[in-house]
Motif scaffolding. Sequence first.
Motif, PDB file in Angstrom:
ATOM      1  N   SER A 189     -37.543  18.793 -14.961  1.00  0.00           N
ATOM      2  CA  SER A 189     -37.092  19.842 -14.064  1.00  0.00           C
ATOM      3  C   SER A 189     -38.294  20.726 -13.765  1.00  0.00           C
ATOM      4  CB  SER A 189     -35.976  20.676 -14.711  1.00  0.00           C
ATOM      5  OG  SER A 189     -34.799  19.916 -14.852  1.00  0.00           O
ATOM      6  N   VAL A 190     -38.591  20.914 -12.483  1.00  0.00           N
ATOM      7  CA  VAL A 190     -39.756  21.699 -12.080  1.00  0.00           C
ATOM      8  C   VAL A 190     -39.344  22.702 -11.016  1.00  0.00           C
ATOM      9  CG1 VAL A 190     -41.416  19.879 -12.655  1.00  0.00           C
ATOM     10  CG2 VAL A 190     -40.405  19.946 -10.367  1.00  0.00           C
ATOM     11  N   ARG A 191     -40.203  23.671 -10.774  1.00  0.00           N
ATOM     12  CA  ARG A 191     -39.923  24.635  -9.710  1.00  0.00           C
ATOM     13  C   ARG A 191     -41.228  25.024  -9.027  1.00  0.00           C
ATOM     14  NH1 ARG A 191     -38.151  29.567 -13.745  1.00  0.00           N
ATOM     15  NH2 ARG A 191     -40.177  29.881 -14.740  1.00  0.00           N
ATOM     16  N   PHE A 192     -41.129  25.304  -7.743  1.00  0.00           N
ATOM     17  CA  PHE A 192     -42.287  25.640  -6.916  1.00  0.00           C
ATOM     18  C   PHE A 192     -42.403  27.151  -6.848  1.00  0.00           C
ATOM     19  CE2 PHE A 192     -44.536  25.475  -2.672  1.00  0.00           C
ATOM     20  CZ  PHE A 192     -45.669  24.840  -3.166  1.00  0.00           C
ATOM     21  N   VAL A 193     -43.400  27.690  -7.536  1.00  0.00           N
ATOM     22  CA  VAL A 193     -43.578  29.135  -7.617  1.00  0.00           C
ATOM     23  C   VAL A 193     -45.003  29.479  -7.201  1.00  0.00           C
ATOM     24  CG1 VAL A 193     -43.534  31.168  -9.110  1.00  0.00           C
ATOM     25  CG2 VAL A 193     -41.902  29.311  -9.493  1.00  0.00           C
ATOM     26  N   ASP A 194     -45.129  30.294  -6.183  1.00  0.00           N
ATOM     27  CA  ASP A 194     -46.435  30.753  -5.710  1.00  0.00           C
ATOM     28  C   ASP A 194     -47.370  29.569  -5.451  1.00  0.00           C
ATOM     29  OD1 ASP A 194     -48.249  32.638  -4.877  1.00  0.00           O
ATOM     30  OD2 ASP A 194     -49.027  33.034  -6.890  1.00  0.00           O
ATOM     31  N   CYS A 195     -46.850  28.562  -4.766  1.00  0.00           N
ATOM     32  CA  CYS A 195     -47.618  27.383  -4.336  1.00  0.00           C
ATOM     33  C   CYS A 195     -48.062  26.486  -5.482  1.00  0.00           C
ATOM     34  CB  CYS A 195     -48.847  27.797  -3.522  1.00  0.00           C
ATOM     35  SG  CYS A 195     -48.428  28.681  -1.997  1.00  0.00           S
ATOM     36  N   ARG A 196     -47.414  26.598  -6.624  1.00  0.00           N
ATOM     37  CA  ARG A 196     -47.746  25.739  -7.770  1.00  0.00           C
ATOM     38  C   ARG A 196     -46.454  25.228  -8.403  1.00  0.00           C
ATOM     39  NH1 ARG A 196     -51.668  28.468 -10.371  1.00  0.00           N
ATOM     40  NH2 ARG A 196     -53.288  26.867 -10.323  1.00  0.00           N
ATOM     41  N   TRP A 197     -46.445  23.930  -8.738  1.00  0.00           N
ATOM     42  CA  TRP A 197     -45.288  23.363  -9.431  1.00  0.00           C
ATOM     43  C   TRP A 197     -45.379  23.659 -10.914  1.00  0.00           C
ATOM     44  CZ3 TRP A 197     -41.063  21.802  -7.108  1.00  0.00           C
ATOM     45  CH2 TRP A 197     -41.122  21.402  -5.775  1.00  0.00           C
ATOM     46  N   GLU A 198     -44.340  24.307 -11.429  1.00  0.00           N
ATOM     47  CA  GLU A 198     -44.284  24.661 -12.848  1.00  0.00           C
ATOM     48  C   GLU A 198     -43.232  23.803 -13.547  1.00  0.00           C
ATOM     49  OE1 GLU A 198     -43.315  28.775 -13.021  1.00  0.00           O
ATOM     50  OE2 GLU A 198     -45.331  29.449 -12.410  1.00  0.00           O
ATOM     51  N   LEU A 199     -43.526  23.427 -14.780  1.00  0.00           N
ATOM     52  CA  LEU A 199     -42.570  22.665 -15.577  1.00  0.00           C
ATOM     53  C   LEU A 199     -41.523  23.606 -16.149  1.00  0.00           C
ATOM     54  CD1 LEU A 199     -41.668  20.039 -16.995  1.00  0.00           C
ATOM     55  CD2 LEU A 199     -43.249  20.624 -18.846  1.00  0.00           C
ATOM     56  N   VAL A 200     -40.257  23.293 -15.912  1.00  0.00           N
ATOM     57  CA  VAL A 200     -39.160  24.078 -16.480  1.00  0.00           C
ATOM     58  C   VAL A 200     -38.717  23.450 -17.793  1.00  0.00           C
ATOM     59  CG1 VAL A 200     -36.810  24.933 -16.124  1.00  0.00           C
ATOM     60  CG2 VAL A 200     -38.414  24.845 -14.197  1.00  0.00           C
ATOM     61  N   GLU A 201     -38.382  22.158 -17.761  1.00  0.00           N
ATOM     62  CA  GLU A 201     -38.004  21.449 -18.974  1.00  0.00           C
ATOM     63  C   GLU A 201     -38.056  19.946 -18.739  1.00  0.00           C
ATOM     64  OE1 GLU A 201     -33.992  21.997 -20.234  1.00  0.00           O
ATOM     65  OE2 GLU A 201     -33.144  21.688 -18.250  1.00  0.00           O
ATOM     66  N   LYS A 202     -38.178  19.222 -19.828  1.00  0.00           N
ATOM     67  CA  LYS A 202     -38.117  17.764 -19.788  1.00  0.00           C
ATOM     68  C   LYS A 202     -36.719  17.344 -20.210  1.00  0.00           C
ATOM     69  CE  LYS A 202     -40.250  13.608 -21.779  1.00  0.00           C
ATOM     70  NZ  LYS A 202     -39.004  12.992 -22.254  1.00  0.00           N
ATOM     71  N   VAL A 203     -36.085  16.521 -19.404  1.00  0.00           N
ATOM     72  CA  VAL A 203     -34.747  16.036 -19.737  1.00  0.00           C
ATOM     73  C   VAL A 203     -34.846  15.108 -20.933  1.00  0.00           C
ATOM     74  CG1 VAL A 203     -32.758  14.751 -18.893  1.00  0.00           C
ATOM     75  CG2 VAL A 203     -34.021  16.251 -17.343  1.00  0.00           C
ATOM     76  N   SER A 204     -33.963  15.271 -21.914  1.00  0.00           N
ATOM     77  CA  SER A 204     -34.027  14.498 -23.153  1.00  0.00           C
ATOM     78  C   SER A 204     -33.755  13.022 -22.908  1.00  0.00           C
ATOM     79  CB  SER A 204     -33.023  15.036 -24.174  1.00  0.00           C
ATOM     80  OG  SER A 204     -31.699  14.764 -23.752  1.00  0.00           O
ATOM     81  N   ASP A 205     -34.296  12.185 -23.796  1.00  0.00           N
ATOM     82  CA  ASP A 205     -34.060  10.745 -23.713  1.00  0.00           C
ATOM     83  C   ASP A 205     -32.571  10.433 -23.845  1.00  0.00           C
ATOM     84  OD1 ASP A 205     -36.770  10.427 -23.488  1.00  0.00           O
ATOM     85  OD2 ASP A 205     -37.086   9.889 -25.592  1.00  0.00           O
ATOM     86  N   GLU A 206     -31.882  11.211 -24.680  1.00  0.00           N
ATOM     87  CA  GLU A 206     -30.453  10.986 -24.894  1.00  0.00           C
ATOM     88  C   GLU A 206     -29.661  11.226 -23.602  1.00  0.00           C
ATOM     89  OE1 GLU A 206     -32.405  12.837 -26.805  1.00  0.00           O
ATOM     90  OE2 GLU A 206     -32.477  11.598 -28.626  1.00  0.00           O
ATOM     91  N   GLU A 207     -30.035  12.283 -22.867  1.00  0.00           N
ATOM     92  CA  GLU A 207     -29.330  12.559 -21.614  1.00  0.00           C
ATOM     93  C   GLU A 207     -29.614  11.487 -20.576  1.00  0.00           C
ATOM     94  OE1 GLU A 207     -28.957  16.010 -18.164  1.00  0.00           O
ATOM     95  OE2 GLU A 207     -29.825  16.513 -20.116  1.00  0.00           O
ATOM     96  N   LEU A 208     -30.859  11.019 -20.517  1.00  0.00           N
ATOM     97  CA  LEU A 208     -31.199   9.950 -19.577  1.00  0.00           C
ATOM     98  C   LEU A 208     -30.435   8.679 -19.912  1.00  0.00           C
ATOM     99  CD1 LEU A 208     -35.066  10.381 -19.170  1.00  0.00           C
ATOM    100  CD2 LEU A 208     -33.284  10.941 -17.503  1.00  0.00           C
ATOM    101  N   GLU A 209     -30.298   8.389 -21.217  1.00  0.00           N
ATOM    102  CA  GLU A 209     -29.551   7.203 -21.631  1.00  0.00           C
ATOM    103  C   GLU A 209     -28.089   7.324 -21.218  1.00  0.00           C
ATOM    104  OE1 GLU A 209     -28.534   4.556 -25.637  1.00  0.00           O
ATOM    105  OE2 GLU A 209     -29.211   6.633 -25.830  1.00  0.00           O
ATOM    106  N   ALA A 210     -27.516   8.516 -21.434  1.00  0.00           N
ATOM    107  CA  ALA A 210     -26.111   8.727 -21.091  1.00  0.00           C
ATOM    108  C   ALA A 210     -25.875   8.576 -19.591  1.00  0.00           C
ATOM    109  CB  ALA A 210     -25.665  10.110 -21.557  1.00  0.00           C
TER     110      ALA A 210
END
Length: 333
Positions: free
Chosen positions: A224-245
């Motif tokens: 999950s990322v967001r565009f702030v002041d012309c730069r992409w910032e990392l918000v969080e990485k989705v867990s492997d468990e959620e991706l599997e689900a």
Amino acid sequence: MRKLEALTAQWLLENPLEKPGWVVEGLIPCGLTLVAGDPKIGKSWLGLDLALHVALGEPFWGFATKRGTVLYLCLEDTFSRVQARLQHLCDEANDNLCCVVEAERIGNGLMEQLGEFADGHDDLKMVIIDTFQTVRTPSSQTIYSADYEDMGALKAFADERGIALLAIHHTRKMGDGDVFNTISGSNGLMGCADETMVLRRKARGSSAATLNITGRDVKDQEFSVRFVDCRWELVEKVSDEELEARAVPAVVHSVIAFVNGRQAPSWCGTASDLLAAVGGDVRANVLSKYLNEHSGYMESQGVAYSRRKTGGEKLICLERRAMKVDGDDGSGI
């Protein structure tokens, strides 16, 4: 005619081979990476910011980078526009980041230009082509063949030089349940790339987006990322468990809920009986396939799956069990 280079399975088992390295540890491997996203979403800002971090040897989103020369082909821009972006992103840089705004096309001099640049920069770590479409030459081949040939030329260069080459590309307007199917062009693009990234805005006009990653030498990831002041910032990485689900079909989740919601700890019946109990728009044989394919996930959710024959009928047997946690061998000791 070139002779085939054949290695025996035993030789491969016994001899170490050099594994692909990383330019951004765990995120950008050496080889060819396709980076796709909607027009005007901010792909160029992402590419330039990434280039700056590698040139300086600074971590990108917390991932370590391998410092070295980066060549950025800003082929949809002018030097004044690149200058304005750099001034917005940093107060100082170094001579490791080199930018060009004009280049030849694949099959018409580009690979020779890249080779000449690489020969003069022994510490070249990354090349970014922004955008892939600007270096392509019209072809009479099928779309798949043209896509694969053009990507193949870039991949061969990246592999030969041991660098990361990022080709920035567009997605198409039509949506799809699989984000990687939104990439403009044929399957030849992903088929040739070592890694594919898709940057997708979560909602029209929103600064929030997701970056999905898949590839040969990387596990599937979502950020999950967001565009702030012309730069992409990392918000969080989705867990492997959620991706599997997420990868598990909805009807399998319905079966898990059905078993866990029953008073009786077990259930047996035909696939048709089970479909009647849980609903779903799949055929009975497809449900059986899904349950077998995702039996490991079901067990992690406290439902054991098995099959047996009774009176000529193939029955599905489901049993509720205690959910296992990491390090639990199921013995209860």
